[in-house]
Design a protein around this motif. Structure first.
Motif, PDB file in Angstrom:
ATOM      1  N   ASN A 282       0.775  -1.238   0.000  1.00  0.00           N
ATOM      2  CA  ASN A 282       0.000   0.000   0.000  1.00  0.00           C
ATOM      3  C   ASN A 282       0.809   1.292   0.000  1.00  0.00           C
ATOM      4  OD1 ASN A 282      -2.720  -1.257   0.283  1.00  0.00           O
ATOM      5  ND2 ASN A 282      -1.869  -1.994   2.215  1.00  0.00           N
ATOM      6  N   GLU A 283       2.119   1.206   0.209  1.00  0.00           N
ATOM      7  CA  GLU A 283       2.928   2.413   0.267  1.00  0.00           C
ATOM      8  C   GLU A 283       4.142   2.298  -0.645  1.00  0.00           C
ATOM      9  OE1 GLU A 283       3.822   3.675   4.215  1.00  0.00           O
ATOM     10  OE2 GLU A 283       1.783   3.315   4.960  1.00  0.00           O
ATOM     11  N   SER A 284       4.800   3.404  -0.870  1.00  0.00           N
ATOM     12  CA  SER A 284       5.938   3.432  -1.789  1.00  0.00           C
ATOM     13  C   SER A 284       7.274   3.565  -1.077  1.00  0.00           C
ATOM     14  CB  SER A 284       5.778   4.586  -2.786  1.00  0.00           C
ATOM     15  OG  SER A 284       5.703   5.826  -2.102  1.00  0.00           O
ATOM     16  N   ARG A 285       7.269   3.587   0.237  1.00  0.00           N
ATOM     17  CA  ARG A 285       8.526   3.769   0.970  1.00  0.00           C
ATOM     18  C   ARG A 285       9.481   2.612   0.700  1.00  0.00           C
ATOM     19  NH1 ARG A 285       6.618   4.071   7.042  1.00  0.00           N
ATOM     20  NH2 ARG A 285       4.906   5.182   6.023  1.00  0.00           N
ATOM     21  N   SER A 286      10.760   2.855   0.866  1.00  0.00           N
ATOM     22  CA  SER A 286      11.776   1.840   0.584  1.00  0.00           C
ATOM     23  C   SER A 286      11.737   0.732   1.624  1.00  0.00           C
ATOM     24  CB  SER A 286      13.168   2.479   0.575  1.00  0.00           C
ATOM     25  OG  SER A 286      13.542   2.868   1.896  1.00  0.00           O
ATOM     26  N   PHE A 287      12.362  -0.394   1.279  1.00  0.00           N
ATOM     27  CA  PHE A 287      12.400  -1.506   2.225  1.00  0.00           C
ATOM     28  C   PHE A 287      13.269  -1.166   3.423  1.00  0.00           C
ATOM     29  CE2 PHE A 287      13.661  -5.754   3.792  1.00  0.00           C
ATOM     30  CZ  PHE A 287      12.384  -6.248   4.048  1.00  0.00           C
ATOM     31  N   ASP A 288      14.273  -0.339   3.233  1.00  0.00           N
ATOM     32  CA  ASP A 288      15.086   0.107   4.370  1.00  0.00           C
ATOM     33  C   ASP A 288      14.224   0.887   5.372  1.00  0.00           C
ATOM     34  OD1 ASP A 288      17.386  -1.028   3.433  1.00  0.00           O
ATOM     35  OD2 ASP A 288      18.156   0.795   2.517  1.00  0.00           O
ATOM     36  N   GLY A 311       8.649 -16.487   0.484  1.00  0.00           N
ATOM     37  CA  GLY A 311       9.124 -17.104  -0.743  1.00  0.00           C
ATOM     38  C   GLY A 311       9.504 -16.098  -1.812  1.00  0.00           C
ATOM     39  N   LEU A 312       9.447 -14.811  -1.493  1.00  0.00           N
ATOM     40  CA  LEU A 312       9.780 -13.751  -2.440  1.00  0.00           C
ATOM     41  C   LEU A 312      10.661 -12.713  -1.760  1.00  0.00           C
ATOM     42  CD1 LEU A 312       6.244 -13.033  -3.974  1.00  0.00           C
ATOM     43  CD2 LEU A 312       8.068 -14.371  -5.045  1.00  0.00           C
ATOM     44  N   VAL A 313      11.576 -12.107  -2.525  1.00  0.00           N
ATOM     45  CA  VAL A 313      12.306 -10.967  -1.982  1.00  0.00           C
ATOM     46  C   VAL A 313      11.344  -9.788  -1.979  1.00  0.00           C
ATOM     47  CG1 VAL A 313      14.538 -11.821  -2.777  1.00  0.00           C
ATOM     48  CG2 VAL A 313      13.218 -10.287  -4.246  1.00  0.00           C
ATOM     49  N   PRO A 314      11.589  -8.763  -1.159  1.00  0.00           N
ATOM     50  CA  PRO A 314      10.636  -7.660  -1.029  1.00  0.00           C
ATOM     51  C   PRO A 314      10.252  -6.992  -2.348  1.00  0.00           C
ATOM     52  CG  PRO A 314      12.249  -7.562   0.729  1.00  0.00           C
ATOM     53  CD  PRO A 314      12.702  -8.649  -0.191  1.00  0.00           C
ATOM     54  N   THR A 315      11.231  -6.799  -3.254  1.00  0.00           N
ATOM     55  CA  THR A 315      10.895  -6.157  -4.533  1.00  0.00           C
ATOM     56  C   THR A 315       9.943  -7.019  -5.353  1.00  0.00           C
ATOM     57  OG1 THR A 315      12.954  -7.076  -5.448  1.00  0.00           O
ATOM     58  CG2 THR A 315      13.000  -4.790  -4.668  1.00  0.00           C
ATOM     59  N   GLU A 316      10.125  -8.334  -5.306  1.00  0.00           N
ATOM     60  CA  GLU A 316       9.231  -9.241  -6.028  1.00  0.00           C
ATOM     61  C   GLU A 316       7.839  -9.220  -5.408  1.00  0.00           C
ATOM     62  OE1 GLU A 316      12.361 -12.696  -7.547  1.00  0.00           O
ATOM     63  OE2 GLU A 316      11.438 -12.857  -5.564  1.00  0.00           O
ATOM     64  N   TYR A 317       7.807  -9.170  -4.073  1.00  0.00           N
ATOM     65  CA  TYR A 317       6.518  -9.136  -3.392  1.00  0.00           C
ATOM     66  C   TYR A 317       5.758  -7.873  -3.768  1.00  0.00           C
ATOM     67  CZ  TYR A 317       2.942  -9.576   0.165  1.00  0.00           C
ATOM     68  OH  TYR A 317       1.717  -9.680   0.788  1.00  0.00           O
ATOM     69  N   ARG A 318       6.438  -6.736  -3.733  1.00  0.00           N
ATOM     70  CA  ARG A 318       5.782  -5.475  -4.076  1.00  0.00           C
ATOM     71  C   ARG A 318       5.282  -5.504  -5.525  1.00  0.00           C
ATOM     72  NH1 ARG A 318       8.757  -0.379  -2.220  1.00  0.00           N
ATOM     73  NH2 ARG A 318       7.034  -0.151  -0.741  1.00  0.00           N
ATOM     74  N   LYS A 320       4.374  -7.997  -7.242  1.00  0.00           N
ATOM     75  CA  LYS A 320       3.279  -8.951  -7.398  1.00  0.00           C
ATOM     76  C   LYS A 320       1.973  -8.459  -6.780  1.00  0.00           C
ATOM     77  CE  LYS A 320       2.347 -13.912  -6.843  1.00  0.00           C
ATOM     78  NZ  LYS A 320       2.394 -14.201  -8.290  1.00  0.00           N
ATOM     79  N   PHE A 321       2.062  -7.746  -5.660  1.00  0.00           N
ATOM     80  CA  PHE A 321       0.852  -7.445  -4.899  1.00  0.00           C
ATOM     81  C   PHE A 321       0.490  -5.965  -4.777  1.00  0.00           C
ATOM     82  CE2 PHE A 321       2.087 -11.654  -3.212  1.00  0.00           C
ATOM     83  CZ  PHE A 321       0.917 -12.344  -3.453  1.00  0.00           C
ATOM     84  N   GLN A 322       1.398  -5.090  -5.145  1.00  0.00           N
ATOM     85  CA  GLN A 322       1.035  -3.681  -5.039  1.00  0.00           C
ATOM     86  C   GLN A 322       0.024  -3.323  -6.119  1.00  0.00           C
ATOM     87  OE1 GLN A 322       4.019  -0.490  -5.853  1.00  0.00           O
ATOM     88  NE2 GLN A 322       3.524   0.208  -3.771  1.00  0.00           N
ATOM     89  N   ARG A 323      -0.956  -2.516  -5.726  1.00  0.00           N
ATOM     90  CA  ARG A 323      -2.008  -2.125  -6.658  1.00  0.00           C
ATOM     91  C   ARG A 323      -1.425  -1.293  -7.799  1.00  0.00           C
ATOM     92  NH1 ARG A 323      -7.507   1.377  -5.260  1.00  0.00           N
ATOM     93  NH2 ARG A 323      -8.386   1.319  -7.362  1.00  0.00           N
ATOM     94  N   VAL A 324      -1.771  -1.689  -9.023  1.00  0.00           N
ATOM     95  CA  VAL A 324      -1.323  -0.947 -10.201  1.00  0.00           C
ATOM     96  C   VAL A 324      -2.511  -0.633 -11.082  1.00  0.00           C
ATOM     97  CG1 VAL A 324       0.980  -1.963 -10.203  1.00  0.00           C
ATOM     98  CG2 VAL A 324      -0.849  -3.095 -11.453  1.00  0.00           C
ATOM     99  N   SER A 325      -2.379   0.410 -11.878  1.00  0.00           N
ATOM    100  CA  SER A 325      -3.454   0.803 -12.798  1.00  0.00           C
ATOM    101  C   SER A 325      -3.424  -0.086 -14.033  1.00  0.00           C
ATOM    102  CB  SER A 325      -3.275   2.258 -13.213  1.00  0.00           C
ATOM    103  OG  SER A 325      -4.203   2.602 -14.234  1.00  0.00           O
ATOM    104  N   ALA A 326      -4.595  -0.379 -14.588  1.00  0.00           N
ATOM    105  CA  ALA A 326      -4.687  -1.193 -15.788  1.00  0.00           C
ATOM    106  C   ALA A 326      -4.405  -0.379 -17.038  1.00  0.00           C
ATOM    107  CB  ALA A 326      -6.071  -1.827 -15.884  1.00  0.00           C
ATOM    108  N   THR A 327      -4.273   0.945 -16.910  1.00  0.00           N
ATOM    109  CA  THR A 327      -4.025   1.785 -18.074  1.00  0.00           C
ATOM    110  C   THR A 327      -2.548   2.011 -18.302  1.00  0.00           C
ATOM    111  OG1 THR A 327      -4.194   3.784 -16.716  1.00  0.00           O
ATOM    112  CG2 THR A 327      -6.186   2.992 -17.789  1.00  0.00           C
TER     113      THR A 327
END
Length: 327
Positions: A282-288, A311-318, A320-327
């Motif tokens: 839900n947020e864009s802050r860095s993993f640090d 089973g995923l590194v944080p960048t892969e998780y983000r 895969k699951f962060q909300r993105v626009s379909a446009t």
């Protein structure tokens, strides 16, 4: 052509019935059709219930079976749909257990979708073997069937002639897996492309949510759990944690493990991972930054813990699951 019998249980999710039927039905059909070739179906698919009458799934969809389990004398594969409540199933449809055991003795393979694993477990055929199910049913499954090796991180378990899958949509994964097992990789790949569905998914770890076990009736341990949950970003030592409930460290560790299945440390780690997952989604802050917010100073250490649990590194998780626009 192999015969597939999909067994729809009482109060099932529609997708755990129709998705396997679709996967097996289209094998050798859709790909050939798209490429101007003669269709060559690999499976004869039928739908049955215990009584053979039309029924409604949990979402209200009405399905009409081809017959009852008594009409099936032989089949290569039985696919068991999801269920809502195993005790209710046993009360209303207990005859299915003897039927499944008879089919198994006659050489049928048996596959379960999601909570359908409970039905197969009740037959005793999984005793001493591995199984998986939806992560939300894990604790109930482990308590009810301690003799079965539950591999919750797996999306699919394969015992040669007994198969289980975790989650409703995992019915597609398992069905594609079985298409490959019976028909080869090329047919499975064609099916995957035709249905625009990934092939080869093996884990449900990224989808799992840490479950806070609190049905153990140990009020002192419950108090410690609540303290950890409220102070997950704070470091603690075992002695002071035990002292909060007037216990020795050794006693507290033993009782905490018995009650929750976790040590206090792994319990805190799991909470921190859950918080980090929500922040990545839900947020864009860095993993640090997230690492510091959940109570760690070393992001490399927390990254290892996060990756082990999801089973995923944080960048892969983000991604895969962060909300993105379909446009």
């Amino acid at each position: 052509m192999k015969s597939v019998t999909v067994l729809a249980m009482q109060n099932t999710m529609a997708a755990t019935v129709t998705s396997p039927m679709d996967v097996f039905y289209q094998a050798g059909v859709m790909w050939n059709f798209f490429n101007g070739k003669a269709v060559t179906p690999y499976f004869d698919v039928n739908l049955v219930t215990t009584v053979g009458k039309p029924f409604r799934c949990l979402n209200g969809v009405r399905l009409v079976p081809d017959g009852s389990i008594d009409d099936v004398q032989k089949t290569d594969l039985v696919v068991v749909s999801s269920i809502l409540d195993i005790d209710n199933v046993l009360n209303e449809q207990g005859e299915v257990l003897d039927w499944l055991k008879r089919m198994y003795r006659q050489g049928s393979h048996i596959a379960t979708i999601c909570s359908g694993a409970f039905v197969l477990a009740e037959t005793g055929l999984l005793d001493g073997k591995t199984a998986t199910t939806h992560w939300g049913f894990a604790e109930q499954f482990k308590k009810r069937y301690p003799q079965i090796k539950l591999k919750l991180e797996r999306l699919i378990t394969d015992e040669g002639n007994l198969f289980c899958s975790g989650g409703y949509n995992a019915g597609i994964d398992l069905s594609l897996y079985l298409v490959e097992k019976y028909c080869g990789h090329e047919v499975a790949l064609q099916s995957s492309k035709s249905m625009i569905s990934d092939i080869g998914r093996t884990t449900q770890a990224p989808y799992c949510m840490f479950q806070f076990r609190k049905d153990h009736n140990d009020d002192q341990i419950l108090s410690i759990q609540e303290w950890i949950e409220s102070n997950f970003d704070k470091n603690f030592d075992y002695e002071s944690l035990a002292g909060k409930s007037c216990m020795s460290r050794r006693t507290m560790e033993r009782r905490f493990k018995n009650a929750t299945g976790e040590t206090p440390l792994t319990y805190q780690q799991s909470i921190r991972v859950e918080v980090a997952k929500r922040l990545l989604e839900n947020e864009s802050r860095s993993f640090d930054e997230i690492t510091y917010q959940v109570g760690y100073e070393d992001s490399s250490t927390f990254r290892k813990i996060f990756s082990k649990q999801t089973g995923l590194v944080p960048t892969e998780y983000r991604k895969k699951f962060q909300r993105v626009s379909a446009t």
